[in-house]
Design an enzyme around this catalytic site. Structure first.
Site, mmCIF file in Angstrom:
data_model
loop_
_atom_site.group_PDB
_atom_site.id
_atom_site.type_symbol
_atom_site.label_atom_id
_atom_site.label_comp_id
_atom_site.label_asym_id
_atom_site.label_seq_id
_atom_site.Cartn_x
_atom_site.Cartn_y
_atom_site.Cartn_z
ATOM 1 N N CYS A 1 1.016 -1.028 -0.235
ATOM 2 C CA CYS A 1 -0.068 0.014 0.080
ATOM 3 C C CYS A 1 0.879 1.101 -0.101
ATOM 4 C CB CYS A 1 -0.896 -0.040 0.735
ATOM 5 S SG CYS A 1 -2.288 1.676 1.475
ATOM 6 N N ASP B 1 -1.711 -2.234 -13.613
ATOM 7 C CA ASP B 1 -2.773 -2.228 -15.524
ATOM 8 C C ASP B 1 -3.141 -3.291 -16.882
ATOM 9 O OD1 ASP B 1 -1.360 0.190 -15.113
ATOM 10 O OD2 ASP B 1 0.353 0.021 -16.813
#
Length: 320
Positions: free
Chosen positions: A100, A202
């Site tokens: 994170c 992506d």
């Protein structure tokens, strides 16, 4: 694809996303082909689990499929205790967040901040894996920044410690979600370790999923932001990786049915007051996917009750 003793039916996973991958989101994603959907990140300090947010994330009732719970923290003993508690509450897998990039998380020396401290990562993994009998998995990034790329060393360390699966997002913490994800590092991890590897970052089309698996040797893909408001992407990627024909584009009737199911589930899960407010955020992603005019989005966001939202959605469905 296997994670420990669990054999997953598919190679597409839904990423754990704070404020996104709640139970209603996970239920729809699994129905549309996600082989595993991990919960939103949970703080490892169990003293804070009494909060409304944590209690919601700890609600595993009617969870779709395996219960995979992600935790974040930096204290080995505290994280081991949290893992034991989660298994006692029904967790089938424990995922540790080492990726994170959020300022608040990194400021607490957790998430991707730990990529600058491999000895502490080792201590955390040893403590958690020793504490529970279920598979332990990790989600991480290629490193802290361009000068601190630790993915290969991290992977070797994790594999030796007994981690059963590693998800690698192809960006450093410094990049956050900017630029393009690279997956060359995953190929190097694949060559260096035997554990189950999952590519993240992506993946926004079936072709992306297939090309990444082919180029890296990864066992599966994890889709995050691209799946928000678009469970049909999960379905399409799943079909492509199985070598099946691409599913047909959902028509207006299916789109309405899925959005209505999601809306109704949000009202039920959070209660009307919070459900109405969460719906504005969650349905925003559907509106972006469907290119709904801004004026209609603003109209929906002004509605104050669950019934008003449902009535508006049904009206939209009839007109679509």
């Amino acid at each position: 694809m296997r994670i420990g003793d669990f054999k997953l039916d598919g190679q597409v996973l839904l990423a754990p996303m704070a404020g996104v991958s709640d139970r209603p989101c996970r239920q729809i994603s699994v129905r549309y082909g996600a082989a595993l959907a991990t919960t939103e990140m949970l703080i490892s300090d169990t003293r804070h689990w009494h909060s409304t947010k944590s209690q919601t994330r700890l609600n595993f009732a009617d969870n779709p499929g395996l219960v995979s719970v992600q935790i974040a923290g930096n204290d080995p003993a505290q994280m081991a205790h949290a893992a034991r508690e989660l298994v006692g509450r029904g967790a089938d897998l424990v995922d540790i967040n080492f990726g994170c990039p959020a300022k608040k998380v990194c400021g607490a020396a957790a998430g991707s901040a730990l990529l600058r401290d491999l000895p502490r990562i080792q201590a955390i993994l040893d403590a958690v894996i020793s504490a529970v009998a279920v598979p332990v998995t990790v989600k991480t990034r290629t490193g802290w920044d361009d000068d601190t790329r630790t993915a290969i060393d991290f992977a070797r360390l994790a594999d030796a410690a007994g981690v059963q699966a590693m998800t690698l997002h192809g960006r450093t913490r410094q990049q956050h979600f900017n630029g393009s994800a690279e997956h060359d590092t995953l190929k190097r991890v694949r060559d260096a370790t035997d554990m189950t590897l999952i590519a993240n970052g992506d993946i926004s089309s079936p072709n992306d999923a297939c090309q990444i698996i082919k180029a890296t040797g990864a066992d599966g893909v994890m889709i995050g932001r691209a799946a928000q408001g678009n469970p049909w992407l999960v379905q399409a990627c799943d079909a492509a990786l199985r070598g099946q024909p691409a599913p047909s584009t959902p028509d207006a009737r299916e789109q309405h049915a899925v959005i209505r199911e999601h809306l109704d589930a949000l009202h039920t899960f959070y209660g009307e007051f919070q459900g109405v407010r969460f719906a504005r955020k969650h349905l925003r992603w559907y509106w972006q996917t469907l290119s709904l005019p801004a004026a209609e989005v603003q109209h929906f966001n002004a509605l104050q009750s669950a019934q008003q939202q449902l009535d508006w959605l049904d009206s939209w469905g009839r007109a679509a």
